[in-house]
Structures are given as C-alpha cells and as structure tokens.
Scaffold this active site. Structure first.
Site, PDB file in Angstrom:
ATOM      1  N   HIS A  37       0.864  -1.179   0.000  1.00  0.00           N
ATOM      2  CA  HIS A  37       0.000   0.000   0.000  1.00  0.00           C
ATOM      3  C   HIS A  37       0.904   1.234   0.000  1.00  0.00           C
ATOM      4  CE1 HIS A  37       1.213  -0.323   4.174  1.00  0.00           C
ATOM      5  NE2 HIS A  37       1.023   0.987   4.231  1.00  0.00           N
ATOM      6  N   HIS A 121       5.802   6.621  -1.079  1.00  0.00           N
ATOM      7  CA  HIS A 121       6.484   5.399  -1.475  1.00  0.00           C
ATOM      8  C   HIS A 121       5.641   4.187  -1.092  1.00  0.00           C
ATOM      9  CE1 HIS A 121       7.472   5.643   2.788  1.00  0.00           C
ATOM     10  NE2 HIS A 121       7.648   4.337   2.741  1.00  0.00           N
TER      11      HIS A 121
END
Length: 178
Positions: A37, A121
C-alpha cells in the site's frame, strides 16, 4: 486502541508486478500482497472516543481524483545496508497535497499525526540487521515503470501486528471529489 493510518490501496495487477521484484537479500522481510500500500498519514494508537471526530474530519477532505504511476526503486538508509526498500510514485504532487490536507484535517480534529518528512512510497521490504546490499537490484530496476492506476479514494486502515508482519484491514473508504 486501534492502530490506524490513511493510505492508498494498490490494484492487484500492480501488486503482482511489485511481488516479482523479490530476490534473495540477507535480512529482507518482503511485504506480502496484502501488505502492499502507500501510506498517506500514520496516526498510531487512536483512542476510541477520538474516532468520530477523525472520521468526520477525513470525510471533509476534498481533492480531485488523479492517476499515479509506480516507478523506480529506492531505499531508506544506504543501499549497501538499507532499512527499507521501496517503489516510488509519479507524480508526487497530488499525493503530497492529499497528505497535507489529511494532516491539516486531523490537526483541526485534535488527532496527532506523525511529524517526519513525507516521502510518497510503497514499502517492498524491511531489513533486519545485518542487511544485505540491494545495489544490484537498484542498478537493474532504478527507473523501471511498474504500471499506473487511477486514484479515486483514500482509505483508513487498521494495522494489527502479527507474526508475519502487520495485517492491514480497511476500516473506511473516502472518495476523492473536487
């Protein structure tokens, strides 16, 4: 007390592309398909009485849907002994703006957020010490594109620590609207 964070879910095809990056590296604890995620805002332990204000504040966050591309790899810590290996996203601006709106909304609702600098990220691996080098992986895939996806919502996740790493459960979805 639930351990919560806001994030973006990845579609299955992108997760599959990222899972193909797994190579043997000393100390690497690779994230599973269910753990991949992009974290927007980490909240940590949130007392139950704070949840209604948190949910109301998140529901008030506005922003137009946008498209992201997962591109490139990087590390937190030196590539020779990383703490984390991650995949980047472009463009970063809409993600950073959504992060800022969420932090502002949480602050107005009296909910504390993590204060470290935000870098969009997707964590691919976390490393135990001693960590092996990912220099060859970075050299081979540093600017690789892994795919695109339309972002039309953000999610409140519950994070439960487990033997195989944290288990993330969607608690609530929030659609993006201009």
């Amino acid at each position: 007390m639930p351990r919560l964070f806001f994030g973006l879910e990845l579609p299955a095809n992108l997760k599959q592309q990222l899972l193909r990056l797994r190579v043997p590296v000393t100390g690497a604890r690779w994230q599973s398909r269910h753990q991949l995620h992009l974290t927007l805002v980490f909240l940590g332990q949130v007392p139950a009485p704070a949840l209604p204000a948190l949910l109301a504040a998140a529901a008030g966050v506005r922003g137009a849907p946008f498209e992201l591309e997962v591109r490139g790899l990087g590390t937190f810590g030196p590539p020779e002994q990383p703490r984390n290996l991650w995949a980047g996203v472009v463009p970063e601006t809409p993600v950073a703006e959504l992060h800022h709106r969420l932090v502002t909304a949480m602050g107005a609702a009296g909910v504390a957020t993590e204060s470290r600098r935000f870098r969009p990220h997707i964590t691919l691996a976390r490393f135990a010490r001693p960590a092996g080098s990912v220099v060859p992986l970075l050299a081979a895939r540093a600017d690789t594109g892994f795919g695109r996806w339309p972002v039309s919502e953000f999610v409140l996740f519950d994070s439960t620590p487990g033997a195989g790493g944290s288990v993330y459960t969607v608690r609530r979805r929030f659609p993006l609207m201009a």
